[in-house]
Structures are given as C-alpha cells and as structure tokens.
Scaffold this motif. Structure first.
Motif, PDB file in Angstrom:
ATOM      1  N   TYR A 163     -12.789  15.277  -2.403  1.00 27.17           N
ATOM      2  CA  TYR A 163     -13.614  16.414  -1.973  1.00 27.17           C
ATOM      3  C   TYR A 163     -13.052  17.032  -0.694  1.00 27.17           C
ATOM      4  N   LEU A 164     -12.741  16.201   0.283  1.00 24.91           N
ATOM      5  CA  LEU A 164     -12.190  16.702   1.541  1.00 24.91           C
ATOM      6  C   LEU A 164     -10.812  17.330   1.319  1.00 24.91           C
ATOM      7  N   GLY A 165     -10.050  16.792   0.351  1.00 22.03           N
ATOM      8  CA  GLY A 165      -8.744  17.352   0.047  1.00 22.03           C
ATOM      9  C   GLY A 165      -8.822  18.756  -0.508  1.00 22.03           C
ATOM     10  N   ASP A 166      -9.870  19.055  -1.274  1.00 20.19           N
ATOM     11  CA  ASP A 166     -10.057  20.410  -1.799  1.00 20.19           C
ATOM     12  C   ASP A 166     -10.652  21.349  -0.754  1.00 20.19           C
ATOM     13  N   ILE A 167     -11.343  20.801   0.236  1.00 14.79           N
ATOM     14  CA  ILE A 167     -11.953  21.643   1.270  1.00 14.79           C
ATOM     15  C   ILE A 167     -10.989  21.915   2.421  1.00 14.79           C
ATOM     16  N   PHE A 168     -10.348  20.861   2.933  1.00 17.38           N
ATOM     17  CA  PHE A 168      -9.530  20.982   4.138  1.00 17.38           C
ATOM     18  C   PHE A 168      -8.023  20.943   3.870  1.00 17.38           C
ATOM     19  N   GLY A 169      -7.632  20.621   2.657  1.00 18.64           N
ATOM     20  CA  GLY A 169      -6.214  20.569   2.338  1.00 18.64           C
ATOM     21  C   GLY A 169      -5.729  19.161   2.035  1.00 18.64           C
ATOM     22  N   ARG A 170      -4.573  19.104   1.362  1.00 20.68           N
ATOM     23  CA  ARG A 170      -4.028  17.805   0.973  1.00 20.68           C
ATOM     24  C   ARG A 170      -3.450  17.052   2.172  1.00 20.68           C
ATOM     25  N   ARG A 171      -2.716  17.769   3.021  1.00 21.55           N
ATOM     26  CA  ARG A 171      -1.996  17.144   4.135  1.00 21.55           C
ATOM     27  C   ARG A 171      -2.899  16.356   5.092  1.00 21.55           C
ATOM     28  N   PRO A 172      -3.960  16.944   5.675  1.00 27.20           N
ATOM     29  CA  PRO A 172      -4.751  16.198   6.661  1.00 27.20           C
ATOM     30  C   PRO A 172      -5.421  14.963   6.079  1.00 27.20           C
ATOM     31  N   VAL A 173      -5.861  15.040   4.831  1.00 30.17           N
ATOM     32  CA  VAL A 173      -6.534  13.896   4.216  1.00 30.17           C
ATOM     33  C   VAL A 173      -5.540  12.764   3.953  1.00 30.17           C
ATOM     34  N   ILE A 174      -4.359  13.103   3.455  1.00 36.28           N
ATOM     35  CA  ILE A 174      -3.345  12.077   3.184  1.00 36.28           C
ATOM     36  C   ILE A 174      -2.953  11.359   4.469  1.00 36.28           C
ATOM     37  N   ILE A 175      -2.728  12.109   5.533  1.00 35.35           N
ATOM     38  CA  ILE A 175      -2.316  11.503   6.803  1.00 35.35           C
ATOM     39  C   ILE A 175      -3.431  10.641   7.387  1.00 35.35           C
ATOM     40  N   ALA A 176      -4.662  11.149   7.388  1.00 31.24           N
ATOM     41  CA  ALA A 176      -5.783  10.390   7.940  1.00 31.24           C
ATOM     42  C   ALA A 176      -6.002   9.088   7.178  1.00 31.24           C
ATOM     43  N   CYS A 177      -5.908   9.139   5.856  1.00 34.64           N
ATOM     44  CA  CYS A 177      -6.116   7.933   5.049  1.00 34.64           C
ATOM     45  C   CYS A 177      -4.976   6.931   5.230  1.00 34.64           C
ATOM     46  N   THR A 178      -3.755   7.409   5.395  1.00 36.05           N
ATOM     47  CA  THR A 178      -2.628   6.507   5.625  1.00 36.05           C
ATOM     48  C   THR A 178      -2.797   5.769   6.949  1.00 36.05           C
ATOM     49  N   ILE A 179      -3.227   6.483   7.979  1.00 37.77           N
ATOM     50  CA  ILE A 179      -3.482   5.834   9.264  1.00 37.77           C
ATOM     51  C   ILE A 179      -4.610   4.809   9.133  1.00 37.77           C
ATOM     52  N   GLY A 180      -5.684   5.186   8.436  1.00 42.89           N
ATOM     53  CA  GLY A 180      -6.798   4.268   8.240  1.00 42.89           C
ATOM     54  C   GLY A 180      -6.390   3.018   7.482  1.00 42.89           C
ATOM     55  N   SER A 181      -5.561   3.187   6.459  1.00 42.66           N
ATOM     56  CA  SER A 181      -5.080   2.041   5.687  1.00 42.66           C
ATOM     57  C   SER A 181      -4.274   1.097   6.566  1.00 42.66           C
ATOM     58  N   ALA A 182      -3.424   1.652   7.422  1.00 46.24           N
ATOM     59  CA  ALA A 182      -2.596   0.824   8.310  1.00 46.24           C
ATOM     60  C   ALA A 182      -3.459   0.015   9.267  1.00 46.24           C
ATOM     61  N   VAL A 183      -4.425   0.670   9.881  1.00 48.27           N
ATOM     62  CA  VAL A 183      -5.259   0.011  10.891  1.00 48.27           C
ATOM     63  C   VAL A 183      -6.099  -1.106  10.270  1.00 48.27           C
ATOM     64  N   PHE A 184      -6.786  -0.790   9.194  1.00 46.95           N
ATOM     65  CA  PHE A 184      -7.731  -1.767   8.657  1.00 46.95           C
ATOM     66  C   PHE A 184      -7.049  -2.871   7.846  1.00 46.95           C
ATOM     67  N   THR A 185      -5.882  -2.593   7.270  1.00 40.19           N
ATOM     68  CA  THR A 185      -5.136  -3.670   6.620  1.00 40.19           C
ATOM     69  C   THR A 185      -4.701  -4.696   7.655  1.00 40.19           C
ATOM     70  N   THR A 186      -4.263  -4.227   8.803  1.00 42.68           N
ATOM     71  CA  THR A 186      -3.884  -5.142   9.879  1.00 42.68           C
ATOM     72  C   THR A 186      -5.065  -5.985  10.322  1.00 42.68           C
ATOM     73  N   ILE A 187      -6.231  -5.361  10.453  1.00 41.90           N
ATOM     74  CA  ILE A 187      -7.420  -6.069  10.925  1.00 41.90           C
ATOM     75  C   ILE A 187      -7.876  -7.124   9.921  1.00 41.90           C
ATOM     76  N   VAL A 188      -7.627  -6.907   8.619  1.00 40.21           N
ATOM     77  CA  VAL A 188      -7.999  -7.897   7.605  1.00 40.21           C
ATOM     78  C   VAL A 188      -7.395  -9.258   7.944  1.00 40.21           C
ATOM     79  N   GLY A 189      -6.195  -9.247   8.530  1.00 39.20           N
ATOM     80  CA  GLY A 189      -5.535 -10.502   8.881  1.00 39.20           C
ATOM     81  C   GLY A 189      -6.259 -11.312   9.935  1.00 39.20           C
ATOM     82  N   PHE A 190      -7.281 -10.728  10.580  1.00 37.94           N
ATOM     83  CA  PHE A 190      -8.047 -11.448  11.604  1.00 37.94           C
ATOM     84  C   PHE A 190      -9.390 -11.944  11.067  1.00 37.94           C
ATOM     85  N   ALA A 191      -9.642 -11.773   9.780  1.00 34.87           N
ATOM     86  CA  ALA A 191     -10.909 -12.223   9.189  1.00 34.87           C
ATOM     87  C   ALA A 191     -11.014 -13.744   9.273  1.00 34.87           C
TER      88      ALA A 191
END
Length: 480
Positions: free
Chosen positions: A102-130
């Motif tokens: 939905y956000l990709g159709d509203i705000f564009g493909r680029r910002p959503v892809i970049i934001a999600c890639t950053i989010g994936s990096a951060v939270f995947t790293t944090i999983v290792g501290f569970a």
C-alpha cells in the motif's frame, strides 16, 4: 523545439523502443558468438540491485531455518513451540506485505524498499540477542514486517522497468536472489554457529544487510511508470526516463501518458485500491493467483521451515541436510528462471510443468519407496528443486496483470493471502516432526499442495488470456 511543438510522450512506447546497439552482449568462453541479453546496461544494473535486495531479504528470513536445530537444543523447545517460533516471521511477513504494498503505491517503490531493508537489518541483528522462545517470537514477528514489506514494491519496480518480454522472467530472476540469499544462510550457519553459537548467524546476516542498505540509499531509482501513473511533476519523471535513454530530451514534451494501462482511482483509500484488483477479468484471475500462490507457499515454507529436520529424521546428517537444502534452493531458483524463459511468451499455463513433474518424485519419497537406496538423495534434490522452481514461477505472475498505480497493491494482497499458508505451514507442519513417519507424511502432504498449484495455474492461464493479449498489444503512437 518550441513550446507550441511540444507534445505528449507515450511512455509505454518510449520504454520499449530501445536502440539495439545499446543492448549488452555477454561474451562467454563456451559461446562462439556473444549472447545478446536484449537489455541495456541500466536494465541489468536495476535487475542486479533488485536481486541483491531480495538476496539479503532471503538471507535474513532463512537464518532461522538453519539456526533452528541449534535453538531447539539450546532452549529445549517443544515441537509446538518450534512451530510458533517459525510462524512468527511468516505472520510478520503477512501483515508487512499489505502495509508495504500500500505504501509502495502511495509513496513510491524506492522509499519503501530502502526503509524495509534497513528495518530487516536492524531487527535481524537484534534476534541474535533473544533469551527465550517468547522473545524469539516477538523479534521474528517484527523483522518479518520489514522482510514482507519490500517484496511487492521490488516486484513492481522490476515489472515497470523491464521490456515486456522480460517482465515475468525479471521477477523470477529477482526472486532467484531471495533463494540464493536463503541458501547462503546454510554455509553461514555451518561456519558461524560452532564459533558464535546460533546467535552469530543472525548477527552476521543482519550486519551484511545493513551494509547493503547504505548502498541502496545512493543507487536505487524510482519507477518511471509509477511516477507517470501518479501524474507526478515533469521534473521528477524526466530524470528517470533519461536513465533508459541518455539522449532523451525532456524539453520536447510537456506531458506523459501510459496508453497500455486503464485509468485507476486517484484515491489513497485502501478499499478503493483493493476494488481495482477485481475489475473485468481480474474478478476471476485475482482469486486464482491467490490460490496458486497459497498452495505454492504451503509447499515451499514447509520445506524451508522443516526441510532440514525432515531429512535429518530420514537418516541424513544435519550438516549434509543443510547443504542439500542450500543446493536445492539455488537449483530451484535457477530452474524457475529457465522455466520462465522457456514459457513467458506461451502463457502462465506452462508454469504447471514444475509441480506436475515434481509430483512422482515427492510421492515416491512419501511412500517410503526410495529411502536407503541410491535414488534417495537424487529424489530429495529433484523434489525440492522443482518445488522451488514452481514457487519462483508462480511469484512472477502475481503482479503483471495490474495497472502501475495499483501494481504493488496487487502483489501485496497476493503475498498476504499466500502468507496464510506460510503462517500455517510451520504450525500445521509441526505434526510432521515426530520422527521418520512424520517426515514421510510431510512429503505426502506436499503432493497435495503440488496438485493444487497445477490446477490453479492451468485455470489461470485460461481466464487471463484477454489480459495477456492486452498487455502484449503494440503501444499506441504518441499523441501530438
């Protein structure tokens, strides 16, 4: 050219009319003549970027599958709790796919892809501290939101940028990146776990994705077709078109159009955008896409969640099972690309080849007719490879029938519906973890999924004929 002579540019025709001399030719040692890719350097650059996006997405997502045997030993997880831990990321993906598309159709493909890639990096790293199963579930759910949110926008970016003859194949190439990324988690697990424990698997995967996210900030473009469909200012559209043809003269045009696409709602209302997915032939095509993707997701996520454990329960060493899972992931991704290259011009019905050929191999494994014999490992590899190839091919058609203004929404809803299967697969599949017989039953269940894929794809190929003919029709001439 004067203002009076300015005209409207047919962007559809512009994106297709690339001078042949600009195509990149690959010269390989085993070919006498170079291989003409039919793509420009910019097409290949974009394809590489999108493939790397899904590579690291797949790596982050699959990290748990290869860490899970170690986590089960460390935390003494029951089969039921193992299912919940595995399902958490799928549930996150499911919800993330709707918001991201939905956000990709509203705000564009680029910002959503970049934001999600950053989010994936951060939270995947944090999983290792569970420190507990409950923390694992929560953190994998959050990381799943980011992992699922970027797929529909990246599919849309590729489809909207590639030549018509490469649209479905390009999605399969991109998802080959996801499969390669998922497969890369196996050697990471084998090399890192003995040194840093299962936690190190997530730390390494998250760090790699984080570095790539920084690269995306400076390299990822926006979709030109999306900008035209959204009637964005000429100043934003022109630079995107110049990427396809450096000789493009923006001053010669004062408007842009996409004559190969029907007009869609300009409203940001998600309900109205959802309605666009059922207009005309899409009333039947969209549910068939969802059903095919559902069955395919059940098969592939049952494999990705418990494939290593299934093979271990059938007598294979854990590390050997991990390597076979990695190999089948890579071969399945390559097989999906080959399948689409062979069938793209013939229609989606040919995608059914993969599940139909996989049927006898998977059935013989489930009936315990090859275990212990010389065909056991080859049958396991062929079955898993074809399940992966079919899944990659099914994904390629989830977004191609929709207009650019709602393309990400179409892919996102298909992904959302498929994630019901992805969430159910590890929970339902936990009953197949009970030793050797459970693993055999898991393969029998996969046979049913393969039948479902074949039936839905064949029906889809019939009802989507009109949509495909319209998409492949010659572009209109630009208006003067």
């Amino acid at each position: 050219m004067t203002r009076q002579a300015a005209r409207t540019l047919d962007v559809t025709q512009f994106l297709q009319e690339v001078e042949p001399q600009r195509f990149v030719t690959l010269r390989l040692p085993f070919l006498r003549k170079g291989f003409n890719t039919g793509l420009t350097a910019y097409h290949l650059q974009l394809l590489l970027l999108c493939s790397l996006v899904t590579f690291f997405d797949g790596q982050d997502f699959s990290a748990l599958a290869y860490a899970l045997p170690y986590i089960r030993d460390d935390m003494a997880l029951t089969n039921e709790m193992t299912g919940y831990v595995s399902a958490a990321a799928f549930l996150g993906q499911m919800i993330g796919s709707l918001f991201g598309s939905y956000l990709g159709d509203i705000f564009g493909r680029r910002p959503v892809i970049i934001a999600c890639t950053i989010g994936s990096a951060v939270f995947t790293t944090i999983v290792g501290f569970a420190g507990s199963a409950e923390q694992l579930i929560a953190l994998r759910f959050i990381s799943g939101l980011a992992i699922g949110g970027l797929l529909a926008p990246v599919w849309a970016l590729s489809i909207e940028s590639m030549p018509k003859s490469m649209r479905a194949t390009s999605v399969t190439v991109i998802m080959m990146g996801f499969s390669f990324g998922g497969a890369s988690a196996a050697p990471i697990a084998n090399w890192v776990a003995p040194v840093l424990g299962w936690q190190g698997i997530f730390w390494v995967c998250g760090a790699m994705t984080g570095v790539f996210a920084l690269i995306l900030l400076f390299t990822l473009p926006e979709s030109a077709r999306w900008m035209v469909a959204k009637n964005l200012p000429k100043e934003r559209i022109a630079p995107a078109l110049t990427r396809f043809n450096p000789a493009f003269r923006a001053e010669d045009y004062d408007a842009f159009t996409l004559p190969d696409e029907r007009k869609t709602t300009d409203s940001a209302n998600p309900l109205l955008k959802f309605r666009e997915l059922f207009i005309g032939a899409l009333l039947i095509v969209t549910p068939l896409i969802w059903a095919a993707y559902f069955f395919s997701s059940f098969a592939i996520y049952l494999k990705s969640s418990y494939g290593v454990i299934f093979m271990e329960n059938l007598g294979m060493a854990r590390t050997d099972a991990a390597w076979l899972g990695s190999a089948s992931g890579i071969m399945g991704a390559i097989g999906g690309v080959i399948l689409l290259m062979m069938t793209e011009k013939r229609g989606p019905g040919w995608i059914a080849l993969a599940p139909l050929i996989a049927l006898p191999f998977t059935l013989l494994i489930g009936l315990d007719m090859v275990e212990g014999g010389p065909w056991f490992v080859p049958f396991l590899l062929i079955s898993a490879t074809l399940v992966g190839a079919g899944h990659a091919a099914v994904i390629s058609i989830t977004s191609i029938y929709y207009p650019s203004a709602v393309r990400a929404t179409g892919g996102g809803w298909a992904s959302f519906m498929a994630k019901f299967a992805a969430v159910a697969a590890p929970i339902f599949g936990a009953q197949f973890l009970a030793g050797r017989q459970g693993a055999l039953d898991g393969y029998i269940f996969t046979v049913g999924c393969l039948l479902g894929i074949a039936v839905c794809v064949l029906a889809l190929s019939w009802f989507a004929r009109g949509l495909r003919e319209r998409a492949n029709a010659p572009a209109h001439q630009p208006a003067e």
